[in-house]
Design a protein around this motif. Structure first.
Motif, PDB file in Angstrom:
ATOM      1  N   GLU A 227     -40.418 -25.906 -19.443  1.00  0.00           N
ATOM      2  CA  GLU A 227     -40.256 -24.462 -19.331  1.00  0.00           C
ATOM      3  C   GLU A 227     -38.938 -24.079 -18.658  1.00  0.00           C
ATOM      4  O   GLU A 227     -38.304 -23.088 -19.053  1.00  0.00           O
ATOM      5  N   LYS A 228     -38.484 -24.876 -17.687  1.00  0.00           N
ATOM      6  CA  LYS A 228     -37.228 -24.559 -17.018  1.00  0.00           C
ATOM      7  C   LYS A 228     -36.067 -24.659 -18.000  1.00  0.00           C
ATOM      8  O   LYS A 228     -35.139 -23.843 -17.973  1.00  0.00           O
ATOM      9  N   PHE A 229     -36.131 -25.663 -18.894  1.00  0.00           N
ATOM     10  CA  PHE A 229     -35.078 -25.810 -19.905  1.00  0.00           C
ATOM     11  C   PHE A 229     -35.004 -24.579 -20.789  1.00  0.00           C
ATOM     12  O   PHE A 229     -33.929 -24.013 -21.000  1.00  0.00           O
ATOM     13  N   PHE A 230     -36.138 -24.146 -21.322  1.00  0.00           N
ATOM     14  CA  PHE A 230     -36.136 -23.002 -22.235  1.00  0.00           C
ATOM     15  C   PHE A 230     -35.781 -21.704 -21.519  1.00  0.00           C
ATOM     16  O   PHE A 230     -35.169 -20.818 -22.109  1.00  0.00           O
ATOM     17  N   HIS A 231     -36.148 -21.590 -20.252  1.00  0.00           N
ATOM     18  CA  HIS A 231     -35.866 -20.357 -19.519  1.00  0.00           C
ATOM     19  C   HIS A 231     -34.411 -20.242 -19.095  1.00  0.00           C
ATOM     20  O   HIS A 231     -33.852 -19.148 -19.067  1.00  0.00           O
ATOM     21  N   GLU A 232     -33.786 -21.381 -18.769  1.00  0.00           N
ATOM     22  CA  GLU A 232     -32.502 -21.316 -18.071  1.00  0.00           C
ATOM     23  C   GLU A 232     -31.319 -21.914 -18.825  1.00  0.00           C
ATOM     24  O   GLU A 232     -30.174 -21.611 -18.499  1.00  0.00           O
ATOM     25  N   CYS A 233     -31.549 -22.782 -19.797  1.00  0.00           N
ATOM     26  CA  CYS A 233     -30.445 -23.506 -20.435  1.00  0.00           C
ATOM     27  C   CYS A 233     -30.026 -22.853 -21.748  1.00  0.00           C
ATOM     28  O   CYS A 233     -30.837 -22.747 -22.673  1.00  0.00           O
ATOM     29  N   ASP A 234     -28.773 -22.466 -21.809  1.00  0.00           N
ATOM     30  CA  ASP A 234     -28.216 -21.913 -23.037  1.00  0.00           C
ATOM     31  C   ASP A 234     -27.506 -23.045 -23.770  1.00  0.00           C
ATOM     32  O   ASP A 234     -26.481 -23.557 -23.310  1.00  0.00           O
ATOM     33  N   THR A 235     -28.043 -23.450 -24.914  1.00  0.00           N
ATOM     34  CA  THR A 235     -27.470 -24.588 -25.645  1.00  0.00           C
ATOM     35  C   THR A 235     -26.358 -24.170 -26.600  1.00  0.00           C
ATOM     36  O   THR A 235     -25.822 -25.006 -27.337  1.00  0.00           O
ATOM     37  N   GLY A 236     -26.018 -22.893 -26.624  1.00  0.00           N
ATOM     38  CA  GLY A 236     -24.937 -22.432 -27.477  1.00  0.00           C
ATOM     39  C   GLY A 236     -25.258 -22.610 -28.951  1.00  0.00           C
ATOM     40  O   GLY A 236     -26.288 -22.148 -29.434  1.00  0.00           O
ATOM     41  N   HIS A 237     -24.380 -23.314 -29.667  1.00  0.00           N
ATOM     42  CA  HIS A 237     -24.554 -23.505 -31.108  1.00  0.00           C
ATOM     43  C   HIS A 237     -25.358 -24.767 -31.434  1.00  0.00           C
ATOM     44  O   HIS A 237     -25.524 -25.110 -32.603  1.00  0.00           O
TER      45      HIS A 237
END
Length: 301
Positions: free
Chosen positions: A146-156
């Motif tokens: 959940e922390k990954f999906f909430h906080e990490c912007d993977t760009g393209h």
């Protein structure tokens, strides 16, 4: 709990301030929460006078929450200076009644455990508790990602969510409908179990949380890898989702070049190209060339 100025005893405060429990999770249980109801009723008795029973109960419950919040109990529990901070907290109401159970305590205990083996050990003693099994299955995903999906912007960079243990829901689904499928032919029985699995998965709301617009990262697609313990199982579906999730044509061709023998994947990517251009004018030679790029193993003479 019946004294808002003394919700903790000194021994309890000392525990949170001084005791480091390490990897052992702490769960705070409020067992006398309903003792606040008379206090709340005294505060709002003029306001609720003459109201219907349901509305009166709602306002009393609302006042109970306000009293509890004003005590600052949770703030003190989660004080960063404490050596022991609770993983969760809950209330056990009406424990004097014969039909009351501790399911909520079991749920919080299972979800507070960080060790999967300990979770499975607890669940193995609660196999008839379908709701708990489902919540633990979902929470296993939540805690780790959940922390990954909430906080990490993977760009393209596209994200593909892979559910690798989807078949673990089958025993749960069977236990839920075993009376209904008793005596049915094998094929019909499997169909109903699969249908129930889909219902359980949908009810978890996992996909809704994955695609929440407030998430920084959202999946481009999702898939399931079933029967990965069998030797004949392959990952063709993962290759397909990966190829179709890539926005960059060069990266797609690079992937396809390593999968030249996978004719089915080449065809699906070629069809996807046509679908993307469905509303554009058809240029025979150019479109034919773009489609041919998906079949690098073929040579036309």
């Amino acid at each position: 709990m019946d004294d808002p100025w003394r919700t903790f005893q000194r021994s309890e405060e000392k525990f949170f301030h001084e005791c480091d429990t390490g990897h052992i999770p702490v769960i705070v249980v409020f067992t006398k929460f309903e003792a606040l109801r008379p206090i709340a009723f005294g505060d709002v008795k003029k306001e609720v006078k003459g109201l219907p029973g349901e509305e009166r109960s709602r306002k009393i419950a609302q006042r109970v929450e306000e009293i509890f919040t004003n005590t600052g109990v949770l703030d003190r529990l989660c004080d960063p200076k404490n050596r022991a901070c609770p993983k969760s907290h809950l209330r056990l109401d009406n424990m004097d009644k014969p039909n009351t159970n501790c399911n909520i305590l079991l749920e919080h205990t299972a979800l507070a455990l960080d060790n999967a083996e300990l979770q499975f050990c607890l669940i193995s003693t609660q196999q008839s508790n379908l709701e708990l099994c489902i919540k633990c299955a979902v929470a296993t995903f939540q805690r780790s990602e959940e922390k990954f999906f909430h906080e990490c912007d993977t760009g393209h960079i596209p994200i593909i969510v892979v559910f690798t243990k989807f078949e673990a829901l089958r025993p749960i689904a069977f236990g839920d409908i075993k009376k209904e499928v008793k005596g049915l032919p094998g094929e019909e029985c499997s169909r109903k179990i699969a249908q129930r699995v889909e219902e359980i998965f949908t009810n978890t709301g996992v996909l809704d949380r994955l695609c929440d617009p407030q998430n920084q990262a959202r999946p481009k697609s999702h898939l399931r890898l079933d029967s990965m313990d069998k030797r004949s199982t392959n990952c063709n579906i993962l290759l397909e989702h990966t190829a179709l999730a890539l926005d960059n044509a060069e990266l797609q061709f690079c992937l396809i070049s390593t999968q030249q023998s996978n004719l089915e994947l080449c065809i699906k990517c070629a069809v996807a190209t046509l679908v993307d251009r469905a509303h554009s004018p058809f240029h025979y030679e150019l479109d034919q060339l773009d489609i041919a790029k998906w079949f690098p193993q073929l040579r036309v003479r």
